[in-house]
Design an enzyme around this catalytic site. Sequence first.
Site, PDB file in Angstrom:
ATOM      1  N   GLY A  46       6.746  -3.365 -10.616  1.00  0.00           N
ATOM      2  CA  GLY A  46       6.416  -4.423  -9.670  1.00  0.00           C
ATOM      3  C   GLY A  46       4.974  -4.843  -9.838  1.00  0.00           C
ATOM      4  N   GLN A  51      -2.944  -8.475  -7.507  1.00  0.00           N
ATOM      5  CA  GLN A  51      -3.321  -7.448  -8.485  1.00  0.00           C
ATOM      6  C   GLN A  51      -3.871  -8.062  -9.779  1.00  0.00           C
ATOM      7  OE1 GLN A  51       0.618  -5.167  -8.047  1.00  0.00           O
ATOM      8  NE2 GLN A  51      -0.854  -3.557  -8.562  1.00  0.00           N
ATOM      9  N   CYS A  90       1.059   3.289  -8.605  1.00  0.00           N
ATOM     10  CA  CYS A  90       0.661   1.886  -8.474  1.00  0.00           C
ATOM     11  C   CYS A  90      -0.187   1.508  -9.681  1.00  0.00           C
ATOM     12  CB  CYS A  90      -0.140   1.702  -7.184  1.00  0.00           C
ATOM     13  SG  CYS A  90      -0.754   0.020  -6.971  1.00  0.00           S
ATOM     14  N   LEU A  91       0.075   0.342 -10.243  1.00  0.00           N
ATOM     15  CA  LEU A  91      -0.702  -0.107 -11.407  1.00  0.00           C
ATOM     16  C   LEU A  91      -2.182  -0.285 -11.062  1.00  0.00           C
ATOM     17  CD1 LEU A  91       1.749  -2.726 -12.962  1.00  0.00           C
ATOM     18  CD2 LEU A  91       1.304  -0.385 -13.734  1.00  0.00           C
ATOM     19  N   HIS A 132       6.517  -1.724  -1.352  1.00  0.00           N
ATOM     20  CA  HIS A 132       5.228  -1.543  -2.027  1.00  0.00           C
ATOM     21  C   HIS A 132       4.575  -2.896  -2.346  1.00  0.00           C
ATOM     22  CE1 HIS A 132       2.600   0.842  -4.913  1.00  0.00           C
ATOM     23  NE2 HIS A 132       2.404  -0.398  -5.328  1.00  0.00           N
ATOM     24  N   GLU A 133       5.373  -3.845  -2.820  1.00  0.00           N
ATOM     25  CA  GLU A 133       4.802  -5.154  -3.198  1.00  0.00           C
ATOM     26  C   GLU A 133       4.407  -5.966  -1.967  1.00  0.00           C
ATOM     27  OE1 GLU A 133       3.841  -5.294  -6.162  1.00  0.00           O
ATOM     28  OE2 GLU A 133       5.035  -3.540  -6.670  1.00  0.00           O
ATOM     29  N   HIS A 136       1.107  -4.791  -0.877  1.00  0.00           N
ATOM     30  CA  HIS A 136      -0.002  -5.385  -1.646  1.00  0.00           C
ATOM     31  C   HIS A 136      -0.403  -6.729  -1.058  1.00  0.00           C
ATOM     32  CE1 HIS A 136      -1.014  -2.868  -5.035  1.00  0.00           C
ATOM     33  NE2 HIS A 136       0.253  -2.718  -5.392  1.00  0.00           N
TER      34      HIS A 136
END
Length: 169
Positions: A46, A51, A90-91, A132-133, A136
């Site tokens: 994702g 991000q 998480c990226l 999660h997204e 963000h």
Amino acid sequence: MALYPIRTFGDPVLRLETKPVTEIDDVVRALVQDMIETMYEAPGVGLAANQIGVTRRIAVFDAQDELGPRVMINPEIIELGGEWMYEEGCLSVPGHWWEITRPGFARVKAIDLDGNDVEYAGDGLLGRVLQHEVDHLDQKLLIDRLDKPIRKKALRDLRDEALGLATFE
Ligand code: NI
């Protein structure tokens, strides 16, 4: 198509308010393609627009099912259920995973690239990535979901890492 650098923990853009998309034009369509490419290259499941430094309410995800990459524009969580502990990464916080308990099931309503209303719903990885997204886009990072003592240690580790200090367990 272009790959973007992914902003990491400590970058102020991750904490800036994100604005809804009002028109789906070529710029948005190109951005979404780039986000999908950037997500796969990372690799991740994702990616939210902030991000990569774009403060718009857009996220892409691939829950590793047969549906492939999907996009959610202006997503809103409309239903949550159950509870599930999962080791989440998480990226924007590369190299770290924490066990985080969240609702297992999530339902999100959003707009797709054609401007149609869509709903995504499920549990497992899909339920997790949806939450999660949207987090963000609401300026929340998985660190914020940790219990206090674990969060303190995580923040210490990340600070040491940013300073280039070696960490010893
Ligand atoms: Ni993330």
